[in-house]
Structures are given as structure tokens and as C-alpha cells.
Design a protein around this motif. Structure first.
Motif, short mmCIF file in Angstrom:
data_model
loop_
_atom_site.label_atom_id
_atom_site.label_comp_id
_atom_site.label_asym_id
_atom_site.label_seq_id
_atom_site.Cartn_x
_atom_site.Cartn_y
_atom_site.Cartn_z
N ASP A 3 42.59 44.37 -3.46
CA ASP A 3 43.47 45.45 -3.00
C ASP A 3 44.51 44.83 -2.07
OD1 ASP A 3 44.72 47.67 -2.03
OD2 ASP A 3 42.91 48.67 -1.29
N LYS B 247 45.78 52.67 -3.02
CA LYS B 247 45.41 51.29 -3.26
C LYS B 247 46.41 50.62 -4.20
CE LYS B 247 40.42 52.03 -2.73
NZ LYS B 247 39.10 51.88 -3.37
N ILE C 86 45.80 47.52 -6.57
CA ILE C 86 44.80 46.58 -7.06
C ILE C 86 45.45 45.56 -7.98
CG2 ILE C 86 42.58 46.31 -8.21
CD1 ILE C 86 42.46 47.98 -5.67
N TYR C 87 45.30 44.29 -7.64
CA TYR C 87 45.90 43.19 -8.40
C TYR C 87 44.79 42.27 -8.89
CZ TYR C 87 48.12 38.60 -9.05
OH TYR C 87 48.50 37.39 -9.54
N SER D 211 46.75 46.13 -0.38
CA SER D 211 46.97 46.87 0.86
C SER D 211 45.94 46.49 1.93
CB SER D 211 46.90 48.38 0.60
OG SER D 211 45.63 48.76 0.13
N SER E 288 39.74 40.72 -8.54
CA SER E 288 40.32 42.04 -8.22
C SER E 288 40.46 42.18 -6.71
CB SER E 288 39.41 43.14 -8.77
OG SER E 288 39.93 44.41 -8.45
#
Length: 240
Positions: free
Chosen positions: A77, A65, A67-68, A79, A75
Motif C-alpha cells: 500500500d 488505499k 495497492i501496487y 499510502s 503487494s
């Protein structure tokens, strides 16, 4: 939460004519708080750019993952984000500086930097003022401001690329060899803008072969060979 967390990330590529699958990178783990800068070091072909391109979602990760902590989406992911979400994030929150310049044809350098600001909602007057400030900071000859970048040298193109990305003051900035073809004075200008962005809270992930440039700039260093964070010491980093 962290601004960026890369957890057990992996990416592989399929070579169709050989019917083979290659693991470009695997089991990558690191995290960054707001305003931190991580430098990724390693030999050519070790997968450094693959990590950056996967965060930017030029590549779609195969494992793990990314996560940003998005201002708009919370929050997320990266991807698994939708294309619409990624288009928004690239436009407003995540910047990318490549060694190569890929821009619209028949658009001047002044117009390109101003356009980056217009996309953020700046007025036309403010966008052009800030564009000129950015071009002056990176010492792009004023004779080139109204010229097309396809005529520029490699160093001039790179300085324009950096100006376009940093003028937007992104929340997350990805730097793929941002000093590759720059002279010493231009490298200092890049360092100055990175320090200013960090002070204003921008989180950065960067790839460098110029180890001296990284000294005192990165908060963390990730070694592709060791697959872990290492202390920022020239002896350790230089052999990565």
C-alpha cells in the motif's frame, strides 16, 4: 493480482490562514493490469495531478488505499509505505514525468539521462550509449547534449524529462501532461516510446488535455467528473 489498484482514494488540503480544509479528490476507484494504460481526464482543478502525485507519494493520501504489485516488496500500500521503501520504488520501479524539469544544477542533459541508468546498475559505457539513443529518439539537438538544461526551452526540457524517465523502463510510469508543450513531431516520438513501453509490460497512468493523442493509446479512461471509467469516445472524453 492487479499491478495497481486505487481504492476509495481521497486527498484533502488544509488552508491554514483561512482555517479551512478542502477535499481535492474523494472516492476514486480504478485498477490496472500489467501493461495497461489508463488516461485520467477532467477540467483543470479536478484533482488529476493530485492522484498521480499521491501514487508517487509526493502527497500523502488521506483516505483509501493505493495497492501496487512491487517486484521487490510484493503487494504494498503506497499510502502506508515507508520513506525508505518509496525511495527504492522511485529509483527502480516507478517513474514520473512532470511538465516541469527539476534537476541537479550544473549537470548536462547527457549526464542526467546517463545517471538515471547508472542508478539502475548499468555500466558507464552502456549508460552513455543508451542515453545518446534516448536523446536522439526525442530529437534533442546534439548541440544541447553537453549543455545545462536551465538554458533550454519548455519543449526541450519536457523532452529531456521524458527521456530521463522512460530510459529506465519502469514497471509503473506516471505521466502528468507529457505532451503539454511539444510540437506534433515530438508528440509522435512520445507516443512511440509509450507504445514500446506498453509492449514490454510497463503499466501507465497518464493525464492529457490532448484528446487526439489518447485515441487508440489508452486501454481505459477515467472521467473525474463522472468519478468512473468511461468508454474512450471523443464525445464523452472531450466534455470531461
Amino acid at each position: 493480482m492487479s499491478m495497481l489498484e486505487v481504492a476509495d482514494f481521497g486527498k484533502r488540503f488544509t488552508i491554514h490562514h483561512l482555517n479551512q480544509t478542502m477535499h481535492a479528490v474523494e472516492h476514486i476507484d480504478f485498477s490496472l493490469e500489467r501493461g495497461e494504460f489508463i488516461g485520467i481526464v477532467g477540467k483543470s482543478g479536478s484533482g488529476k495531478s493530485t492522484i498521480l502525485k499521491s501514487i508517487y507519494r509526493t502527497y500523502l493520501p488521506d483516505a483509501g488505499k493505493i495497492i501496487y504489485d512491487s517486484e521487490r516488496f510484493g503487494s504494498i500500500d503506497l499510502s502506508a509505505a515507508t520513506e525508505r521503501q518509496m525511495l527504492y520504488l522511485r529509483k527502480y520501479e516507478i517513474g514520473y514525468v512532470s511538465q516541469f524539469l527539476n534537476v541537479m544544477p550544473r549537470t548536462t542533459s547527457r549526464q542526467l539521462v546517463a545517471q538515471a541508468l547508472l542508478e539502475m546498475g548499468e555500466s558507464e559505457k552502456a549508460a552513455h550509449i543508451e542515453a545518446e539513443k534516448a536523446l536522439m529518439h526525442f530529437e534533442l539537438d546534439s548541440k544541447l547534449w553537453d549543455s545545462y538544461p536551465n538554458t533550454f526551452s519548455g519543449g526541450e526540457k519536457l523532452r529531456l524529462n521524458i527521456a530521463m524517465a522512460t530510459v529506465k523502463k519502469p514497471r509503473l510510469l506516471l505521466l502528468d501532461e507529457p505532451t503539454a508543450s511539444l510540437d506534433h513531431q515530438s508528440k509522435i516520438k512520445v507516443r512511440e516510446i509509450i507504445e514500446k513501453l506498453k509492449a514490454n509490460g510497463t503499466t501507465l497512468v497518464g493525464i492529457f488535455h490532448d484528446i487526439e493523442f489518447m485515441e487508440g493509446l489508452c486501454d481505459k479512461v477515467y472521467d473525474m467528473k463522472a468519478r468512473r471509467l468511461v468508454q474512450q469516445q471523443a464525445g464523452v472524453v472531450g466534455e470531461s
